[in-house]
Motif scaffolding. Structure first.
Motif, short mmCIF file in Angstrom:
data_model
loop_
_atom_site.label_atom_id
_atom_site.label_comp_id
_atom_site.label_asym_id
_atom_site.label_seq_id
_atom_site.Cartn_x
_atom_site.Cartn_y
_atom_site.Cartn_z
N ASP A 163 0.49 7.96 5.30
CA ASP A 163 -0.58 8.62 6.04
C ASP A 163 -1.95 8.06 5.65
O ASP A 163 -2.79 7.81 6.53
CB ASP A 163 -0.53 10.13 5.77
CG ASP A 163 -1.57 10.90 6.55
OD1 ASP A 163 -1.66 10.70 7.78
OD2 ASP A 163 -2.30 11.69 5.93
N LEU A 164 -2.18 7.84 4.37
CA LEU A 164 -3.45 7.27 3.92
C LEU A 164 -3.65 5.86 4.47
O LEU A 164 -4.74 5.52 4.93
CB LEU A 164 -3.50 7.23 2.39
CG LEU A 164 -3.82 8.55 1.69
CD1 LEU A 164 -3.67 8.38 0.17
CD2 LEU A 164 -5.21 9.01 2.04
N ILE A 202 -2.35 4.53 7.18
CA ILE A 202 -2.61 4.59 8.62
C ILE A 202 -4.03 5.08 8.88
O ILE A 202 -4.74 4.55 9.74
CB ILE A 202 -1.57 5.50 9.32
CG1 ILE A 202 -0.20 4.82 9.29
CG2 ILE A 202 -1.98 5.81 10.75
CD1 ILE A 202 0.94 5.70 9.78
N ARG A 203 -4.48 6.09 8.12
CA ARG A 203 -5.83 6.62 8.31
C ARG A 203 -6.88 5.55 8.01
O ARG A 203 -7.81 5.35 8.80
CB ARG A 203 -6.06 7.82 7.41
CG ARG A 203 -7.42 8.45 7.68
CD ARG A 203 -7.80 9.60 6.79
NE ARG A 203 -6.69 10.32 6.21
CZ ARG A 203 -6.83 11.08 5.12
NH1 ARG A 203 -7.98 11.19 4.51
NH2 ARG A 203 -5.78 11.72 4.63
N PHE A 204 -6.75 4.85 6.89
CA PHE A 204 -7.72 3.81 6.55
C PHE A 204 -7.69 2.67 7.55
O PHE A 204 -8.72 2.12 7.93
CB PHE A 204 -7.51 3.28 5.14
CG PHE A 204 -7.91 4.26 4.07
CD1 PHE A 204 -9.08 4.99 4.15
CD2 PHE A 204 -7.09 4.46 2.96
CE1 PHE A 204 -9.45 5.89 3.16
CE2 PHE A 204 -7.44 5.35 1.96
CZ PHE A 204 -8.62 6.08 2.06
N LEU A 244 -6.83 2.86 10.76
CA LEU A 244 -7.46 3.31 12.01
C LEU A 244 -8.97 3.44 11.86
O LEU A 244 -9.72 3.09 12.77
CB LEU A 244 -6.85 4.62 12.48
CG LEU A 244 -5.47 4.53 13.12
CD1 LEU A 244 -4.93 5.92 13.43
CD2 LEU A 244 -5.53 3.71 14.39
N GLN A 245 -9.42 3.96 10.72
CA GLN A 245 -10.86 4.07 10.51
C GLN A 245 -11.52 2.69 10.49
O GLN A 245 -12.60 2.50 11.05
CB GLN A 245 -11.15 4.81 9.19
CG GLN A 245 -10.96 6.31 9.29
CD GLN A 245 -11.17 7.00 7.95
OE1 GLN A 245 -11.20 6.37 6.90
NE2 GLN A 245 -11.32 8.32 8.00
#
Length: 65
Positions: free
Chosen positions: A50-51, A53-55, A57-58
Motif C-alpha cells: 500500500d505504501l 502504491i501510494r508513493f 501514485l503521488q
C-alpha cells in the motif's frame, strides 16, 4: 434417504466422534501462534505494498499535476 431411529443416530454419532483424533494442547497452541504470525506477516506485506502504491501514485500525479 432411509429414515433412521434417533437412538441409532445418536449411537452412530458417538461411535464416529470416538474415532476422532483430537489435537493436544501443545499442537493447538503452536498452530494458533503460527496463524497469528502469518496474519501479522500478511498485514505487514500489504501495508508495504500500500505504501509503495501510494508513493508511486503521488509521484506520478505530482509530475503531471
Amino acid at each position: 434417504m432411509a429414515t433412521i431411529n434417533p437412538v441409532q443416530f445418536i449411537q452412530q454419532v458417538r461411535a464416529e466422534v470416538s474415532k476422532v483424533v483430537w489435537p493436544t494442547r501443545r499442537e493447538v497452541l503452536l498452530t494458533t501462534v503460527m496463524v497469528f504470525i502469518m496474519a501479522a506477516l500478511t498485514a505487514l506485506f500489504f501495508a508495504l505494498v500500500d505504501l509503495l502504491i501510494r508513493f508511486g501514485l503521488q509521484g506520478l500525479l505530482g509530475m503531471f499535476g
